[in-house]
Scaffold this active site. Sequence first.
Site, short mmCIF file in Angstrom:
data_model
loop_
_atom_site.label_atom_id
_atom_site.label_comp_id
_atom_site.label_asym_id
_atom_site.label_seq_id
_atom_site.Cartn_x
_atom_site.Cartn_y
_atom_site.Cartn_z
CB CYS A 1 -2.17 1.03 -0.45
SG CYS A 1 -2.54 2.12 -1.80
CG HIS B 1 -7.97 5.29 0.27
ND1 HIS B 1 -8.08 3.95 0.03
CD2 HIS B 1 -8.75 5.54 1.36
CE1 HIS B 1 -8.88 3.41 0.94
NE2 HIS B 1 -9.31 4.36 1.76
CG ASP C 1 -2.51 6.28 -0.87
OD1 ASP C 1 -3.55 6.14 -1.52
OD2 ASP C 1 -2.10 5.45 -0.04
CG ASP D 1 -11.16 4.45 4.80
OD1 ASP D 1 -12.01 4.35 5.71
OD2 ASP D 1 -11.19 3.74 3.76
CG ASP E 1 -6.63 1.64 2.91
OD1 ASP E 1 -5.67 2.31 2.50
OD2 ASP E 1 -7.30 0.88 2.18
N1 ARG Z 1 -8.38 5.75 -5.37
C1 ARG Z 1 -7.11 5.36 -5.83
C2 ARG Z 1 -7.15 5.03 -7.28
O1 ARG Z 1 -7.82 4.11 -7.68
C3 ARG Z 1 -6.55 4.20 -5.09
C4 ARG Z 1 -5.97 4.57 -3.78
C5 ARG Z 1 -5.57 3.36 -3.02
N2 ARG Z 1 -4.99 3.77 -1.80
C6 ARG Z 1 -5.02 3.08 -0.66
N3 ARG Z 1 -4.43 3.61 0.38
N4 ARG Z 1 -5.66 1.94 -0.55
O2 ARG Z 1 -6.51 5.65 -8.07
#
Ligand code: ARG
Length: 396
Positions: free
Chosen positions: A380, A274, A276, A224, A134
């Site tokens: 992550c 995010h 990913d 981020d 992040d």
């Molecule tokens: N928003 C994503 C979800 O809940 C989580 C992504 C987490 N990624 C990170 N790089 N902290 O599906």
Amino acid sequence: MSISNDFYPNASLPLERKESGVPYVRPGLHVESYNDFDPLRHVIVGIADNQHIPEACPASNEKIPADSPMRGSKAGRRTQESIDRANECLNGFAQILENRGIIVDRPGAVDWHDRINTPDFSISSGFGCMPPRDCLLTMGKSILMAPMSFRSRYFEYLAYTDLLREYFESDQQCMIEQAPRPRLSDDSFRMDYVAAYEYLSDEETMARSLNKEYSTKETDILFDAADVMRLGKDIFVQHGLTTNLAGIRWIKRKYEPMGYRIHTLSFADNHPIHIDATFCPLRPGLMLLNPHRPLFAGQREIFEKNDWQIVEAVKPAWDNPPPLCYSSTWLSMNTLIIDHKTVCVEASEKAQMEQFDKLDFNVIPVDLRDAYAFGGGLHCATADVWREGTREDYFP
Ligand code: ARG
């Protein structure tokens, strides 16, 4: 923030180095990465030590899915038991990578317990350094510390300054950079929007997201690093709760003169935070898309025109995220690619492993679910230092 090695068993900074103040020069150390799939040679894996559940900040509730056990949770230190278990997972993951000859570094020593005060805001604690992804954006031979949009994560870069200092001295072409620091004052957020948010239904949050109405305003330059997906010359940035348009403009203005092309992506996701666990590159020509988060109209074209295949990820193994987790069950598709044929997948995600198997990957199962609550999954939990390969043009 107090910095000490004594309470920080996983910290990377040896005491003698701390006393002399002289950064190590690590012979042969190399910083360079242009994507998420070329052969991985050197990586940072997060640690869970001292992690806190921060008090709610104006942006945080909106980022927590309504069904998440994290909603309304009490601020404070996480239990030592949960920290130890998360570290067991993270250390196991680091060991798996080291056994494959990959260099693994761990973040440095910060006690996230201290109150954060700036002239613009005050919050009772920091967060942690479990998801390095992040905070750190590796773009070729430079590593950029992102602005971050949670107040509790304002000083998170401190966990990496010693490592980055070492990289800077060890690789003569490596550049360490810091994006503009945001103010994160009450003016940076739509305060009323946030107050209303807790009562909004999923349909309403989705409607707001589709209208690109987020709790973060355009007052600060915000992004981020985990909202930035790197594919050689092309960089795709998710506009959402953690990254605003000013942040994307900043990324464009900084990197376009260096020959990168910056694209904005949006997904039908009520909590776009995010990229990913939403849209993940697997190898040249292949993307994995979250079937619950379709791309906005017109955004598939660049992939399709260049013969990239977009496959939908299979259903996660779990109906709910683990206790005190910020993320959704789609961390199932948050994997670490080691090279074009090898991928680390969370060990309980059997269907996801099978999907990778069918896509011709060798799958390495990694036990990480008990670390999810600390900030996310396998992607992550890592940040690239070096991947072999050069900056390719995948979308000519
Ligand atoms: N928003 C994503 C979800 O809940 C989580 C992504 C987490 N990624 C990170 N790089 N902290 O599906």
